[in-house]
Structure formats: C-alpha cells, structure tokens
Design a protein around this motif. Structure first.
Motif, PDB file in Angstrom:
ATOM      1  N   SER A 426       0.821  -1.087   0.072  1.00 46.05           N
ATOM      2  CA  SER A 426       0.036   0.074   0.063  1.00 46.05           C
ATOM      3  C   SER A 426       0.821   1.419   0.007  1.00 46.05           C
ATOM      4  O   SER A 426       1.949   1.224   0.109  1.00 46.05           O
ATOM      5  N   GLY A 427       0.252   2.406  -0.168  1.00 42.27           N
ATOM      6  CA  GLY A 427       1.001   3.702  -0.020  1.00 42.27           C
ATOM      7  C   GLY A 427       1.079   4.303  -1.490  1.00 42.27           C
ATOM      8  O   GLY A 427       0.838   3.445  -2.503  1.00 42.27           O
ATOM      9  N   ASP A 428       1.671   5.362  -1.703  1.00 46.70           N
ATOM     10  CA  ASP A 428       1.956   6.009  -2.851  1.00 46.70           C
ATOM     11  C   ASP A 428       2.858   5.154  -3.780  1.00 46.70           C
ATOM     12  O   ASP A 428       3.782   4.705  -3.407  1.00 46.70           O
ATOM     13  N   PRO A 429       2.458   5.080  -4.974  1.00 50.03           N
ATOM     14  CA  PRO A 429       3.263   4.456  -6.147  1.00 50.03           C
ATOM     15  C   PRO A 429       4.659   5.083  -5.935  1.00 50.03           C
ATOM     16  O   PRO A 429       4.830   6.298  -6.199  1.00 50.03           O
ATOM     17  N   LEU A 430       5.760   4.563  -5.897  1.00 49.38           N
ATOM     18  CA  LEU A 430       7.097   4.978  -5.980  1.00 49.38           C
ATOM     19  C   LEU A 430       7.961   3.969  -6.766  1.00 49.38           C
ATOM     20  O   LEU A 430       8.055   2.867  -6.684  1.00 49.38           O
ATOM     21  N   ILE A 431       8.804   4.572  -7.582  1.00 47.47           N
ATOM     22  CA  ILE A 431       9.881   3.848  -8.468  1.00 47.47           C
ATOM     23  C   ILE A 431      11.052   4.462  -7.778  1.00 47.47           C
ATOM     24  O   ILE A 431      11.531   5.626  -7.752  1.00 47.47           O
ATOM     25  N   HIS A 432      12.251   3.547  -7.482  1.00 52.86           N
ATOM     26  CA  HIS A 432      13.339   4.052  -6.916  1.00 52.86           C
ATOM     27  C   HIS A 432      14.401   3.201  -7.695  1.00 52.86           C
ATOM     28  O   HIS A 432      14.393   2.001  -7.970  1.00 52.86           O
ATOM     29  N   VAL A 433      15.331   3.848  -7.957  1.00 54.10           N
ATOM     30  CA  VAL A 433      16.627   3.582  -8.802  1.00 54.10           C
ATOM     31  C   VAL A 433      17.869   3.815  -7.722  1.00 54.10           C
ATOM     32  O   VAL A 433      17.856   4.981  -7.242  1.00 54.10           O
ATOM     33  N   THR A 434      18.977   3.143  -8.188  1.00 55.99           N
ATOM     34  CA  THR A 434      20.137   3.365  -7.326  1.00 55.99           C
ATOM     35  C   THR A 434      21.259   4.202  -8.258  1.00 55.99           C
ATOM     36  O   THR A 434      21.390   3.812  -9.395  1.00 55.99           O
TER      37      THR A 434
END
Length: 569
Positions: A426-434
C-alpha cells in the motif's frame, strides 16, 4: 634504609605503570562526568582500547587507466601521456590487435578509474567505481559507454611514469552518467560517471588491533585475544570459535562478527571497549557509573557502547532503563546498543526514530537490520509503505541485509544487468533507482503507468516513442533496427529496453526523462538514501500525526559510527 628506599622506588614505578594503563579511560570519563570523580576513580581499569590502536579501518584507494567503448562519437584519440602509455602497455599485455587504431576511434575513450576498498571487504565482494576523463581530454561525454575489464592497483606517478602496486581488484561494466546532465550545459557531469558494483576485490582486507609500543608483549596480546573472543564468537562445524586471534606480540587479528558486517566502525569501537581482567567488584562499580552516564546526553553514546561491550543481563537492564528516559538522544543510543545485543525491546523505539527523526535514521535502520528478531522484520516491513521515499528505500535495503533470500525482496535478474524488485504494498506508487551500491530498480506497489504523449531516450541507440493511442514503440537504431510494441505499463517498457540490448544506465536515463517531462505518473527517486548528520527535529510529531520526510539540512553530529550499509562511497 636501602630497603625502604627500594620499596618507595618500586611503588613509584607501579603507580606510573598503573597511570599509563588507565590514563586513557580516566580523563575521558572525568571530563564528561565531572560530578562523579569519586565513583569514577574506583572504576578505572584497562580497556582493550587503552592498550591498542585499530588496524584496517581506513578505505584503500585503487586506481587504473582504462578504456571505454560504446560511445556515440563522443570519444577521442588520447594525446601522448603517461596514461596513454600505461593503457597501451595493458592492451599489449592482453594481446589486443591494433591498439592504436582502437584508441583513435571516436567511439572509445581513455578514462581514469578509482575505487575504494572498504574496511573488512572480502575477496569476491563488489564495490562501486568512479570513472572520469583526464583533465585535458577531448572526450565530450561518457554516456552510453562501457568500461572494459581492467586491473585495479594502488597507483602513484613517479618520474613521469605510472607506478603500480599489487593487484587488489578487477573492474568492468556499464557507466552510469548523471541522467539529469545535459551534454551541452553540463559538460563536467557528462564526462564522469559510476559503475555500480563494477569492482571486485581480489583479496580480503583484515581488521586487527595493534598494541601500543609500550604495551607490546605475548602475554598482553593473548590476554586481549582471550577477552575479545569471550565476548565475540561464532560456531563453525558446531565448534565455538573466537573472533580474535593473537598473531604476534604486537598484533591481534579480528574477524568481523556477523551482526556487525554492515557497521564495522561500531564493531571496532565495541571491541576496544572490552575490559581486560575485570573483577566482579570492578564490573559492578563500572556498571553503576555507566548507568549514570547513559542518562546524560553528553556521555550517553560512549556509555551505551561500553554497556554493549559488557553485553550481559545487567548491561541490558541498564540499557532498557535508558530507552524509557525523557531525553531522545539517550533513548536512541540505548535502543541502538540493545539492537546489537538482539533485545526485542529495541525495536519499537528504533522504528519510531526511523519515522520521526532524520538525524538518527541511518543508524536506526542499520541497527534494526542487524537483529535476528521477527519484530524487527515486521517493523521494517511496515516502513515500506510510509510517505518518506528515503525511509521506504532505507527500510528495503535494511531488510535485504537482514534476510537477503526473502521472497518479498529477492527480485529478478534482468539478463544479469540489474535487479528488478516489485513490492505489492500500500502507499503512494514509488519507483526507486540506485546510483551507488549496486544497480537496482524497486517498484513500491505494482501499478506504474506512463502518460502519453512521450518521446524518451534510453541510451544513445534506443528510443521510446508513445505519441498516440495506448501503445508505446521501443526501437533500437543500432547496426540493424529492432522494435518492440508494448502498453503504457512502465514494467513492460523496461523489459523491452533490456530485450533490445539496453543496460541499467539506459533505463535510468529513460525514467529520469519521463519524470522531467511529466510522463511518469508515479513518484521517482534516485538514490534516496538516509544520510548521517541531519538536523534534529525537536517539535512533537505525535500531536500532529505528521511524518518526518527527508531534509537536506546537515547540522547534527551523531556520536556513533556511520554504518557501511548506507555508504555512498
């Protein structure tokens, strides 16, 4: 008369030796707790740190001159220099045909490579590389480039020649250039980049304790080894094995206890806080002193470390009292030490710190990741759905350190180029890259869509085009044109880029452009790592119900070491 004088001389020598052995601890405690001079004088004794210095805690720089290929006409034929001579010698050693012709190609470039071997690194461990062009290079951009395999050594320029030391690692991989950098406006940024996890250590870097010159002896070396191994040990084939091995009269080798694998600096501080030949009465006196010092914010960090070094039930009880104290620093340092002692009561205060206090977030996450406790796992998992991007990704990295084979976290290898993780949360959609540690893309929630129209670059050869309809065309204009037609689903586009030969930097560039152009509906963050030295937030959040988002202000120095788990080196 002579015997009396001799006795006085012997007493003076004994007192001077005693002062030498206890002096390092005594003055520190007296300065920090001036209200306790009498109790403190009774508690003076020798700690491991009074007689030793740490060995192996610095980073070792390794370097190379190397060749980058795959540039889109932005390379150059490097002019004569010691670097060019070194690269040609390496190419000849590898029997590369026509090396001068290769260097002359506009699709290749000479680069300088640097990596840092962290304390305690083991053979086969990966580390990041920094890649840049020489200062007078004509190479205009490294975007799309790939670093060819090169050998990493300690290097120095002596007499206009590059001198190399022993081989310490190997390096290769795609170069990640800052995806926000513009080739025309950011010429410095596009001429440097990183190869995430592209370095591989050839040999281990051992940790140890070097006995001070005035204390060097076989007896003391063995005493230190015995004291450390009594506190820290592991089991190998059912046999208990201590973490300390006396090697000589001046050196004790240390193995890293698994609980501290991502916080070597803390491990060394705890080891050096172990007492030598402490009697039960001395221990009781010292525990009383440390309990008092733990409740003073000025001395709380040191007291917590020393209680952690004792590690018994009495020390744990003192720390448990600390987590209920009214000062937030005292509560944090007590909870941090309890976590490394694997005490469940540390979980709740540390999880609250992660949510509410950016200044302590790095150390709190690392401490939770070190625990073998289901409550710590559950706390970290609950943090995956909060608002703060750095808290969410920080919790993810902490969980991968705690349980790397967890089915929720293990992810998928994208043709060996990077790992792709999808978390059903759940929670806001987030895309994370390093942009450090290793190449990795994490989806927080499963649904991520592009908004049309869009035209995006994914490296020098791949174009992502979605001008009309509900479809996106991904094309590779290389030696032969290849295409894939997919939906607006972000995952499908990423997979198409990889299928067409794209690499991790190409995907990151595409996502960054989509964010800047407003084509990406989800939040997008690059390397949202919690940082050391954040400003303390002093207002009461419980009354507002708000959560501490990341803050770029840096003005609070935490008193315990920064864990390697979140290092950007």
């Amino acid at each position: 008369m002579r015997s009396v004088r001799s006795s006085r001389v012997s007493l003076a020598v004994a007192l001077s030796v005693g002062a030498m052995w206890t002096g390092c601890m005594g003055p520190i405690l007296r300065q920090q707790s001036p209200e306790l001079p009498e109790e403190e004088s009774k508690a003076e004794l020798t700690l491991v740190g009074n007689a030793t210095q740490p060995y192996g805690l610095t980073y070792v720089k390794v370097e190379a001159v190397a060749l980058v290929t795959g540039l889109a006409g932005t390379g150059e034929d490097p002019p004569p220099s010691p670097q060019r001579a070194s690269l040609l010698a390496e190419m000849n050693r590898r029997e590369v045909p026509n090396p001068n012709n290769i260097l002359a190609s506009p699709n290749t470039g000479l680069v300088l490579v640097r990596g840092l071997l962290r304390p305690g690194i083991r053979a086969g461990d990966h580390f990041d590389l920094e890649v840049r062009t020489p200062s007078r290079s004509g190479t205009t951009s490294l975007r799309g480039g790939r670093l060819l395999e090169t050998r990493l050594t300690e290097t120095a320029v002596l007499g206009d020649q590059l001198r190399k030391g022993h081989l310490l690692g190997m390096a290769q991989g795609p170069i990640l250039v800052d995806p926000t950098a513009d080739a025309d406006e950011d010429q410095v940024l596009v001429r440097k980049g990183r190869v995430l996890g592209g370095g591989v250590a050839n040999k281990a870097r051992n940790l140890g304790l070097v006995l001070n010159s005035e204390h060097q002896s076989i007896r003391l070396s063995q005493m230190i080894g015995k004291s450390v191994s009594k506190r820290f040990f592991s089991y190998v084939d059912g046999q208990q094995r201590g973490m300390a091995t006396p090697k000589t009269d001046e050196f004790v080798e240390l193995d890293i206890h698994p609980r501290y694998k991502d916080n070597v600096g803390r491990y060394m501080r705890v080891v050096r806080s172990i007492a030598l030949n402490e009697t039960p009465s001395q221990l009781q006196t010292r525990l009383g002193l440390l309990k008092t010092q733990l409740l003073d914010p000025v001395t709380a960090a040191t007291a917590a470390i020393r209680l952690e070094a004792i590690g018994d039930d009495q020390a744990k009880q003192a720390l448990l009292e600390g987590i209920h104290y009214d000062d937030p620093e005292v509560r944090f340092y007590a909870a941090e030490a309890l976590a490394y002692l694997d005490v469940t009561e540390a979980v709740e205060p540390l999880a609250k710190v992660v949510r509410d206090e950016p200044a302590f977030r790095v150390n709190a996450l690392a401490a939770l990741s070190a625990m073998d406790d289901g409550a710590a796992y559950d706390a970290l998992r609950s943090l995956l759905s909060v608002k703060s991007a750095e808290t969410r990704y920080g919790a993810f990295r902490a969980m991968t350190a705690m349980t790397p084979n967890d089915t929720l976290l293990v992810g998928e290898s994208m043709n060996g180029k990077f790992r792709f993780h999808k978390l059903d949360l759940s929670g806001d959609p987030l895309i994370h890259v390093t942009s450090s540690h290793h190449p990795e893309i994490v989806f927080f929630s499963l649904e991520h869509k592009f908004k049309l129209p869009l035209v995006l670059d994914a490296g020098p050869n791949i174009l992502v085009n979605g001008l009309s309809g509900a479809q996106i065309k991904v094309s590779n204009f290389g030696s032969t044109t290849q295409q894939r037609v997919v939906s607006t689903d972000v995952e499908e586009v990423i997979r198409a880029i990889v299928e067409l030969g794209g690499d991790y930097p190409d995907v990151v560039q595409m996502l960054e452009q989509a964010k800047q152009n407003g084509a990406l509906t989800s939040r997008f963050r690059v390397n949202a790592l919690p940082e050391i030295g954040r400003e303390r937030i002093k207002r009461d959040r419980e009354s507002t119900g708000t959560e501490a988002e990341e803050d770029s202000t840096h003005n609070f120095d935490i008193e315990t070491p920064e864990p390697e788990l979140f290092s950007r080196k």
